[in-house]
Design a protein around this motif. Structure first.
Motif, PDB file in Angstrom:
ATOM      1  N   VAL A  85       0.837  -1.193   0.000  1.00  0.00           N
ATOM      2  CA  VAL A  85       0.000   0.000   0.000  1.00  0.00           C
ATOM      3  C   VAL A  85       0.876   1.248   0.000  1.00  0.00           C
ATOM      4  CG1 VAL A  85      -1.650   1.369   1.324  1.00  0.00           C
ATOM      5  CG2 VAL A  85      -1.983  -1.099   1.105  1.00  0.00           C
ATOM      6  N   ARG A  86       1.891   1.276   0.822  1.00  0.00           N
ATOM      7  CA  ARG A  86       2.805   2.426   0.856  1.00  0.00           C
ATOM      8  C   ARG A  86       3.423   2.667  -0.520  1.00  0.00           C
ATOM      9  NH1 ARG A  86       4.874  -0.018   5.786  1.00  0.00           N
ATOM     10  NH2 ARG A  86       4.119   1.100   7.621  1.00  0.00           N
ATOM     11  N   GLN A  87       3.856   1.590  -1.166  1.00  0.00           N
ATOM     12  CA  GLN A  87       4.489   1.719  -2.476  1.00  0.00           C
ATOM     13  C   GLN A  87       3.525   2.331  -3.488  1.00  0.00           C
ATOM     14  OE1 GLN A  87       5.611  -2.353  -3.163  1.00  0.00           O
ATOM     15  NE2 GLN A  87       7.639  -2.129  -2.243  1.00  0.00           N
ATOM     16  N   VAL A  88       2.282   1.868  -3.473  1.00  0.00           N
ATOM     17  CA  VAL A  88       1.282   2.368  -4.412  1.00  0.00           C
ATOM     18  C   VAL A  88       1.017   3.855  -4.179  1.00  0.00           C
ATOM     19  CG1 VAL A  88      -1.191   2.272  -4.943  1.00  0.00           C
ATOM     20  CG2 VAL A  88       0.161   0.168  -4.901  1.00  0.00           C
ATOM     21  N   LEU A  89       0.884   4.257  -2.924  1.00  0.00           N
ATOM     22  CA  LEU A  89       0.614   5.658  -2.618  1.00  0.00           C
ATOM     23  C   LEU A  89       1.803   6.541  -2.991  1.00  0.00           C
ATOM     24  CD1 LEU A  89      -1.207   5.405   0.843  1.00  0.00           C
ATOM     25  CD2 LEU A  89      -2.197   5.504  -1.454  1.00  0.00           C
ATOM     26  N   ARG A  90       2.998   6.090  -2.664  1.00  0.00           N
ATOM     27  CA  ARG A  90       4.192   6.879  -3.006  1.00  0.00           C
ATOM     28  C   ARG A  90       4.324   7.051  -4.513  1.00  0.00           C
ATOM     29  NH1 ARG A  90       7.826   3.148   0.756  1.00  0.00           N
ATOM     30  NH2 ARG A  90       7.347   4.029   2.830  1.00  0.00           N
ATOM     31  N   LYS A  91       4.046   5.992  -5.260  1.00  0.00           N
ATOM     32  CA  LYS A  91       4.166   6.065  -6.722  1.00  0.00           C
ATOM     33  C   LYS A  91       3.139   7.043  -7.300  1.00  0.00           C
ATOM     34  CE  LYS A  91       4.629   3.198 -10.857  1.00  0.00           C
ATOM     35  NZ  LYS A  91       3.941   4.148 -11.742  1.00  0.00           N
ATOM     36  N   ALA A  92       1.902   6.981  -6.806  1.00  0.00           N
ATOM     37  CA  ALA A  92       0.868   7.888  -7.302  1.00  0.00           C
ATOM     38  C   ALA A  92       1.256   9.334  -7.043  1.00  0.00           C
ATOM     39  CB  ALA A  92      -0.470   7.566  -6.637  1.00  0.00           C
ATOM     40  N   ILE A  93       1.837   9.589  -5.886  1.00  0.00           N
ATOM     41  CA  ILE A  93       2.264  10.941  -5.530  1.00  0.00           C
ATOM     42  C   ILE A  93       3.424  11.382  -6.414  1.00  0.00           C
ATOM     43  CG2 ILE A  93       3.421  12.255  -3.701  1.00  0.00           C
ATOM     44  CD1 ILE A  93       1.652  10.616  -1.713  1.00  0.00           C
ATOM     45  N   ALA A  94       4.391  10.496  -6.617  1.00  0.00           N
ATOM     46  CA  ALA A  94       5.572  10.836  -7.418  1.00  0.00           C
ATOM     47  C   ALA A  94       5.220  11.013  -8.893  1.00  0.00           C
ATOM     48  CB  ALA A  94       6.635   9.759  -7.259  1.00  0.00           C
ATOM     49  N   ASP A  95       4.258  10.228  -9.399  1.00  0.00           N
ATOM     50  CA  ASP A  95       3.928  10.251 -10.825  1.00  0.00           C
ATOM     51  C   ASP A  95       3.006  11.392 -11.220  1.00  0.00           C
ATOM     52  OD1 ASP A  95       5.479   8.024 -11.125  1.00  0.00           O
ATOM     53  OD2 ASP A  95       3.816   6.625 -11.403  1.00  0.00           O
ATOM     54  N   ASP A  96       2.288  11.958 -10.258  1.00  0.00           N
ATOM     55  CA  ASP A  96       1.345  13.017 -10.627  1.00  0.00           C
ATOM     56  C   ASP A  96       2.115  14.246 -11.119  1.00  0.00           C
ATOM     57  OD1 ASP A  96      -1.485  14.141 -10.536  1.00  0.00           O
ATOM     58  OD2 ASP A  96      -0.337  15.639  -9.416  1.00  0.00           O
ATOM     59  N   PRO A  97       1.744  14.797 -12.280  1.00  0.00           N
ATOM     60  CA  PRO A  97       2.493  15.901 -12.871  1.00  0.00           C
ATOM     61  C   PRO A  97       2.247  17.262 -12.232  1.00  0.00           C
ATOM     62  CG  PRO A  97       0.637  15.344 -14.257  1.00  0.00           C
ATOM     63  CD  PRO A  97       0.688  14.301 -13.184  1.00  0.00           C
ATOM     64  N   GLY A  98       1.309  17.342 -11.302  1.00  0.00           N
ATOM     65  CA  GLY A  98       1.076  18.616 -10.629  1.00  0.00           C
ATOM     66  C   GLY A  98       2.268  18.991  -9.764  1.00  0.00           C
ATOM     67  N   ASP A  99       2.401  20.280  -9.478  1.00  0.00           N
ATOM     68  CA  ASP A  99       3.515  20.708  -8.642  1.00  0.00           C
ATOM     69  C   ASP A  99       3.067  21.385  -7.354  1.00  0.00           C
ATOM     70  OD1 ASP A  99       2.567  23.076  -9.682  1.00  0.00           O
ATOM     71  OD2 ASP A  99       4.296  23.418 -10.989  1.00  0.00           O
ATOM     72  N   GLY A 100       1.763  21.361  -7.070  1.00  0.00           N
ATOM     73  CA  GLY A 100       1.273  21.894  -5.806  1.00  0.00           C
ATOM     74  C   GLY A 100       1.567  20.936  -4.666  1.00  0.00           C
ATOM     75  N   GLU A 101       1.580  21.454  -3.470  1.00  0.00           N
ATOM     76  CA  GLU A 101       1.858  20.634  -2.288  1.00  0.00           C
ATOM     77  C   GLU A 101       0.689  19.689  -2.020  1.00  0.00           C
ATOM     78  OE1 GLU A 101       2.758  21.346   2.512  1.00  0.00           O
ATOM     79  OE2 GLU A 101       2.108  22.999   1.220  1.00  0.00           O
ATOM     80  N   PHE A 102       0.984  18.451  -1.611  1.00  0.00           N
ATOM     81  CA  PHE A 102      -0.062  17.550  -1.138  1.00  0.00           C
ATOM     82  C   PHE A 102      -0.436  17.996   0.275  1.00  0.00           C
ATOM     83  CE2 PHE A 102       1.049  14.700  -4.578  1.00  0.00           C
ATOM     84  CZ  PHE A 102      -0.158  14.082  -4.858  1.00  0.00           C
ATOM     85  N   VAL A 103      -1.692  18.402   0.432  1.00  0.00           N
ATOM     86  CA  VAL A 103      -2.110  18.959   1.716  1.00  0.00           C
ATOM     87  C   VAL A 103      -3.124  18.087   2.449  1.00  0.00           C
ATOM     88  CG1 VAL A 103      -1.637  21.335   1.036  1.00  0.00           C
ATOM     89  CG2 VAL A 103      -3.891  20.345   0.563  1.00  0.00           C
TER      90      VAL A 103
END
Length: 266
Positions: A85-103
């Motif tokens: 689960v951690r791997q999947v979440l980290r990948k989704a965060i890293a792959d998203d092309p947006g540059d705003g902060e995850f809040v």
């Protein structure tokens, strides 16, 4: 590619329910996304484990598989599952092309329980390699949270009632202070579990909203009790949570049938 109009916006990680998918959750939240389009970028992720379609998914989303879930019931390898689960979440965060902060993190049903678990892990200093969550939105989520802490995952959750048949209140050390918005349906069979989950969040930094609806968001297919005002009320609560300004309000919003559809408590 991220749209120029929203790539800079603060981002919300969106966790779907059990037996659905990121694509289905994107459809389910379309009203909420539209109402918050100027404030957040929504990032959807598929859970790592395939499953059968969840309750209410069929026949509306027939042929929209594969369907996914965040936990494997009775798994003999919970620590490995948590790592996945951690791997999947980290990948989704890293792959998203947006540059705003995850809040923030927004989750529905089983995804809401996962979101609650992420907050619990954060408050206890668990190293998950995920962003620092400023707030969470828990939609039709129940108790208990789904933690990615190996130690907490091995603990048996307290029963809903004690030996005298009374509700077991959370201990002070279990109360989470991260701002949170809890949305429940009074016709949802899991509503009481949602009320129990809300008890584990500080009343001064959380808001609970109940609508006359089932296990879905206002405006779902076949929903005859909600109105546009219901989605607006949820939007306003989310913006207050992001601003750290959750203040007590009274009843808010009226359903399509003319009855009061949302009660807000802090």
């Amino acid at each position: 590619m991220a749209e120029p109009s929203n790539s800079h916006l603060p981002r919300l990680l969106c966790l779907h329910g059990g037996g659905t998918s990121a694509m289905i959750f994107k459809i389910q939240t379309r009203r909420l996304q539209w109402s918050l389009r100027q404030h957040f970028r929504f990032v959807f992720v598929d859970a790592p484990f395939e499953s059968a379609a969840g309750p209410g998914v069929l026949p509306v989303f027939e042929g929209c598989g594969p369907y996914h879930r965040w936990v494997i019931p009775g798994s003999s390898t919970p620590e490995r599952d948590q790592q996945r689960v951690r791997q999947v979440l980290r990948k989704a965060i890293a792959d998203d092309p947006g540059d705003g902060e995850f809040v923030g993190v927004l989750g529905f049903s089983q995804g809401g329980r996962m979101a609650a678990g992420l907050l619990a892990d954060q408050e206890e200093g668990e190293a998950t390699g995920l962003p620092y969550w400023q707030f969470a939105v828990l939609l039709c989520a129940g108790y208990p949270p789904l933690s990615m802490s190996s130690e907490r995952a091995r603990e048996e959750p307290k029963g809903v009632v004690d030996e005298h048949g009374e509700d077991v209140e959370p201990e002070e050390r279990e109360i989470l202070s991260i701002p949170s918005v809890h949305v429940r349906g009074t016709l949802d069979p899991h509503c009481e579990k949602g009320r129990r989950l809300a008890k584990y969040f500080n009343r001064e930094t959380s808001v609970s909203m109940e609508f006359v609806m089932g296990h879905h968001l206002p405006g779902a297919a076949g929903d005859t009790t909600s109105s546009k005002g219901d989605t607006d009320a949820i939007r306003d609560a989310i913006l207050r949570a992001f601003a750290g300004d959750l203040k007590a309000g009274g009843d808010e919003g009226a359903g399509a049938n003319g009855t009061r559809s949302a009660q807000i408590t802090v």
